[in-house]
Every structure is written in C-alpha cells, then in structure tokens.
Enzyme design. Structure first.
Site: not given
Ligand code: 1CP
Length: 351
Positions: A35, A39, A48, A84, A159
């Site tokens: 990540r 953010r 964004r 994502d 999910y």
């Molecule tokens: O560096 C990066 O940000 C790379 C991009 C990336 C990756 C590799 C994002 C962007 N998401 C992910 C993978 C991801 N997404 C995982 C596996 C990694 C981890 O465990 O952290 C998981 C479980 C998700 C699902 C997801 N997407 C969540 C978690 C929700 C939960 O169940 O707790 C969330 C909050 C998101 C949204 C998301 N994905 C990525 C971003 C930057 C965001 C936030 C976006 C926003 O709110 O605008």
C-alpha cells in the site's frame, strides 16, 4: 499481444528486489511497502480528488501516475501496480463498489451455485486499461521492477460471500463447511480470474507478482490445505509458467507459512506478528518478505530503525529477504518516516 515480444530493461538484471526474490545476493536489502501508493501521500490525494477508487483503477494514465508516485518519492526497489483485488470482478460485471473508509461492497452477495455460475471468466478484453497501464509503467520504470498482483481465492471469496469487509468471515466459512460443491465452484471461478489477471499483467511486462491472501489467517491448517490451498496453488502454478517470481502474502498466518510456501511461492510474505526467525525455518528453501509492524513508523525514527535493523539481521538467515512492512501502510503514516526507513534499509551494511 501483437506488439512483438517485449524486451525487459537491461537494468532489471541487477534489480536487488528480483535478486532477493530469486535467492541470489542483492547489492543491498531491497525495500518496498505494501500500500505504498495511496492514501498516505498528499500527491495521491490530490490526483484522486473527485474521482472514485474503481474509476481511478480503470484509467491507465491515472494508474500509471499513482503507481509511480512512491517510487519517485522514496526510491523504493519495486513499484506495486495501483489497482485493487476486486477490480477484476468489477471488470467482468460483478456489481460492486469500493466505498471510501469501508472497502469493497458487493451489491448481491454470492450464496448459491447459480450466483457462482453467473460470474463470467476474465479475458484480456475486459481489462484493456490494465495492459495499457502496465506497458506505460514498464517504460517509465526502467530498471525498477513492477509487481503485479491479484487477490487469492479465499480472500476474494470473503468479499463476494459476505458482501463487504468482515472480521469473522462467518458466511464464507459456512459455505466452505456446509456447501462444498458451491465453495469449490466459487474457488475455481476466482482462481481462474486471478490467474488470468496475473497473466495479463505479466505479459504486459510486470516483473513479479504477489498473491494477496490477506484473510487466510482465519483458517486452520487442515481447512486451508483441504479447501483453499489447491486453488491458490493453481494460481501460483500458472504464474510460475510466466517466469516471474511469486510472492504469497497473508495476515495472521504463522500457522500457515509452511503451506503458503508449498503452494508454490518463491517468496513468502510474513506479517509483523511472526518474528522472521520463526518464519524462516517454516518456509523452507524460499525467500521471505516483511515484516516491520506498520505502527512502528509512528514511533521516533531511531526506535523504528532499531527494529528495522533487527529485521534485516534476522532476514540474513533466509534464502533471500525483501524488506517490507508486516501489512499495508496505515493511511495516517508520515511519508517522511517511510523515506527515513527506505534510506536506513538501503544504507544498512550487510557484513
Ligand atoms: O500501494 C497500493 O496502494 C497498491 C494498490 C492496492 C493493493 C495491492 C490497493 C489500493 N488495494 C490493494 C490490495 C487489497 N485490497 C487487499 C490486499 C492487501 C491488504 O491486505 O491490504 C485487500 C484485502 C483489499 C480490499 C480493500 N480495498 C480494502 C480492505 C477492506 C477490509 O476488508 O478491511 C480497502 C480499504 C480497499 C480500498 C482500497 N484499495 C486500494 C486503496 C488505495 C484503497 C482505498 C481507496 C479509497 O478509499 O479511496
């Protein structure tokens, strides 16, 4: 792909990240952050503004810019593709959204065989913006490798079945225990989508892939082995045929690290709860990635770097070690601390 066979940038041969992933000796301990794009960066929040998360993931130019931001800022040893784990589901037509502050939300959760059968397989035509973004990135990144990624079948299933983020994964596991035919069909469906998604990224030029099974830690080793591992194994095997190193990561997986390696990983990602010295003997002849507690970046810099030093020292006993946090960057992280951490890892003398 019509545009000839791509030639990897010659500098990639010296990449410390790829060397460590393959168990070769890198010039310094490589570091990147899960990540890292996103953010915590002001430049991310700026680009964004007013654009939804999924919309951003479908805009090749925006994906390129966001993926490059942490590489420019920190000089990390790898870029992670900005997308994502639910993006490929959206691309094939599953009605879902990524809600700010919540995460992925699925309009009609998957509960029956008919629900599973209604999900199309993923083809290149579903995600032209992904191949385009990867090609643009590879051109811009030069000697810095790009990591492609996909969600592993269990984590993505959670999910789809729960309909959104979950702590217990109760409905998901209830399907696994109580409706094994539906479960098997769902896992096969997601594994096919994940394998296709990784293939598309690798064919467009990604140098490595990471399979995120973030929530696999909810499983016992026996249930993981019987109902989940074969499907992750298939995804990793198909990625292996593409010749790229494969990282396999989960959270709370101290009891699964051996199996996650056996599933076909070159590198096993370790969360911060498991000391690397415990993890290394479990993963066998494989490299490890991790595993600084992501909250340590909120501590004074010298406290953070002292812990980082312990992790680098522990990592020396592994076949290879890629430094990372033990899970994703927390949104309120100070980018200055990640900069200090990157410099510390790069400057650390392995002797
Ligand atoms: O560096 C990066 O940000 C790379 C991009 C990336 C990756 C590799 C994002 C962007 N998401 C992910 C993978 C991801 N997404 C995982 C596996 C990694 C981890 O465990 O952290 C998981 C479980 C998700 C699902 C997801 N997407 C969540 C978690 C929700 C939960 O169940 O707790 C969330 C909050 C998101 C949204 C998301 N994905 C990525 C971003 C930057 C965001 C936030 C976006 C926003 O709110 O605008």
């Amino acid at each position: 792909m019509t545009d000839a066979v791509r030639t990897p940038h010659p500098g990639l041969a010296e990449s410390p990240f790829l060397a460590a992933a393959r168990g070769e000796v890198p010039s310094h301990t490589p570091v990147w952050f899960m990540r890292q794009a996103g953010r915590s960066l002001p430049e991310y929040l700026k680009v964004r503004e007013g654009i939804g998360m999924l919309e951003s993931c479908m805009d090749a130019d925006l994906v390129t810019e966001i993926t490059l931001q942490p590489v420019r800022r920190y000089g990390v040893d790898a870029a992670i593709f900005f997308s994502d784990i639910v993006l490929p589901l959206k691309a094939v037509g599953v009605d879902l959204d990524i809600k700010p502050g919540v995460g992925p939300v699925v309009a009609s959760p998957v509960r029956t065989m008919a629900d599973v059968e209604a999900i199309p397989d993923l083809t290149d035509e579903h995600v032209p913006y992904i191949s385009q973004a990867v090609r643009q990135l590879v051109a811009e990144l030069g000697a810095t490798p790009l990591i492609g990624f996909a969600g592993a079948p269990f984590t993505v299933a959670s999910y789809l079945v729960e309909g959104g983020p979950s702590k217990e994964h109760a409905r998901t596991k209830a399907m696994m225990f109580g409706a094994p035919d539906v479960w098997d069909a769902l896992m096969r469906k997601i594994a096919g989508i994940a394998a296709a998604y990784l293939r598309i990224q690798a064919e467009a030029g990604a140098s490595a892939v990471q399979l995120f099974d973030s929530w696999a830690g909810a499983l016992t080793p026996a249930d993981y082995r019987a109902s989940v591992m074969p499907h992750s194994e298939r995804v990793l095997a198909e990625a292996g045929e593409l010749g790229v190193p494969r990282i396999h990561f989960g959270v709370g997986t101290s009891n699964l690290l051996g199996l996650m390696g056996e599933a076909g990983a070159d590198v096993v990602g370790v969360d911060w709860r498991t000391p690397l010295e415990h993890a290394i003997p479990l993963v066998g002849d494989r490299a490890v990635q991790g595993n600084l507690d992501p909250t340590l970046v909120f501590a004074p810099t010298e406290v953070m770097t002292a812990r980082a030093a312990e992790i680098i020292e522990a990592g020396r006993r592994a076949k290879g070690h890629i430094f990372n946090l033990g899970h994703g960057v927390i949104p309120s992280t100070d980018p200055g601390q990640l900069m200090a951490l990157t410099e510390f890892v790069h400057g650390y003398q392995l002797r």
